[in-house]
Design an enzyme around this catalytic site. Structure first.
Site, short mmCIF file in Angstrom:
data_model
loop_
_atom_site.label_atom_id
_atom_site.label_comp_id
_atom_site.label_asym_id
_atom_site.label_seq_id
_atom_site.Cartn_x
_atom_site.Cartn_y
_atom_site.Cartn_z
CB SER A 34 -0.87 0.00 1.25
OG SER A 34 -0.06 -0.09 2.40
CB CYS B 251 1.22 -5.05 9.82
SG CYS B 251 1.37 -3.42 9.02
CG HIS C 212 4.02 -0.28 8.18
ND1 HIS C 212 3.33 -0.77 7.10
CD2 HIS C 212 4.16 1.06 7.97
CE1 HIS C 212 3.04 0.23 6.28
NE2 HIS C 212 3.54 1.34 6.77
N1 DGL Z 1 1.77 -2.79 5.17
C1 DGL Z 1 0.35 -3.01 5.34
C2 DGL Z 1 0.08 -4.44 5.82
O1 DGL Z 1 0.99 -5.27 5.88
C3 DGL Z 1 -0.28 -2.07 6.34
C4 DGL Z 1 -0.38 -0.64 5.94
C5 DGL Z 1 -1.74 -0.25 5.41
O2 DGL Z 1 -2.75 -0.31 6.15
O3 DGL Z 1 -1.80 0.12 4.28
O4 DGL Z 1 -1.04 -4.77 6.09
#
Ligand code: DGL
Length: 269
Positions: free
Chosen positions: A13, A188, A190
């Site tokens: 994203s 996630c 991040h």
């Molecule tokens: N990197 C996204 C994930 O692994 C999270 C960031 C978003 O909500 O766009 O879900």
């Protein structure tokens, strides 16, 4: 035709998926990489399944046009919403890797008797995809999942290893959903950046798993088995975004360990 020196496509994203792109680049320095961050639509974690599917198809189309031999969905929210659809859409034109299946396989087979917790975006948690997938492998498998929507934007703003991140992390992880877990999945892309703080919360008594190395391993397995490892002497790295700002570019430092040049791509124009 898929050939060895074609690039690996990676999308997320936004720029959080650069954590995975960095690990892939370190493991396979001869591979060309095309990274696409859909910064115009971030965060995916709050979007509907239908919206994420539409974005994912369009990005995948671009990566296929650019000749990618593998497409890595470096985002749990997109993996939960779009993996099955993308697999079908791509067919035999490329191999599609998502960040969920290899992790589920790992916990189901390597940690069968442990109490498993999970944190991720609203989309990932509401989809209950980890629960569905673990049940397919292990009928009585349970994942205790908690949505932690503030964490991705917090990290993107550079708040980690700080008083603010400490407060927010402590608040989320104190939720009853995660009581007495043995293992915590960071669902996630991040979250590897706050892995140390999370381990600190649990005083290192809980195994904290992020999917980065599991995915690198899965990619290695695929490239080797299919004789698709690149031998290029001049691999190229390119980082595309659907919306460019200097602040996105500055934040690449956080996720890739060094600042990279982002190039705006008019995918939505
Ligand atoms: N990197 C996204 C994930 O692994 C999270 C960031 C978003 O909500 O766009 O879900």
């Amino acid at each position: 035709m898929i050939s060895t020196n074609n690039p690996i496509g990676i999308f997320d994203s936004g720029i959080g998926g650069l954590t995975l792109a960095k690990a892939i680049h370190e493991k396979f320095p001869k591979e060309s990489i095309i990274y696409f961050g859909d910064t115009a639509h971030l965060p995916y974690g709050d979007k509907s399944e239908a919206a994420i599917q539409a974005y994912s198809i369009k990005i995948t189309d671009l990566l296929l046009q650019m000749g990618c031999k593998v497409i890595v969905i470096a985002c749990n929210s997109a993996s939960s919403a779009s993996y099955e659809l993308l697999k079908e859409y791509v067919g035999n034109k490329a191999f599609v890797i998502n960040v969920i299946d290899p992790m589920v396989q790992f916990v189901a087979t390597q940690l069968p008797d442990k109490k498993i917790g999970l944190i991720g975006t609203k989309r990932t948690v509401q989809s209950a995809i980890y629960q569905k997938k673990i049940t397919e492998i292990k009928k009585d498998g349970v994942i205790h999942a908690l949505a932690t929507p503030l964490l991705a934007p917090m990290i993107e703003e550079g708040f980690y290893n700080s008083q603010i991140s400490h407060e927010i992390i402590w608040n989320y992880l104190s939720d009853n959903t995660l009581n007495s877990i043995d293992v915590l999945i960071l669902a996630c892309t991040h979250y590897p950046l706050i892995k140390n703080e999370i381990s600190e919360f649990y005083q290192n008594k809980v195994t904290v798993l992020d999917s980065t190395q599991i995915i690198v391993h899965e990619l290695e397995r695929y490239l080797k088995t299919n004789h698709l490892l690149s031998n290029s002497l001049a691999p190229e790295l390119s980082f595309l975004v659907s919306d460019y700002t200097e602040s996105f570019e500055a934040s690449t430092q956080i996720f890739f360990n060094k600042k990279v040049n982002l190039k705006w791509h008019p995918l939505w124009n």
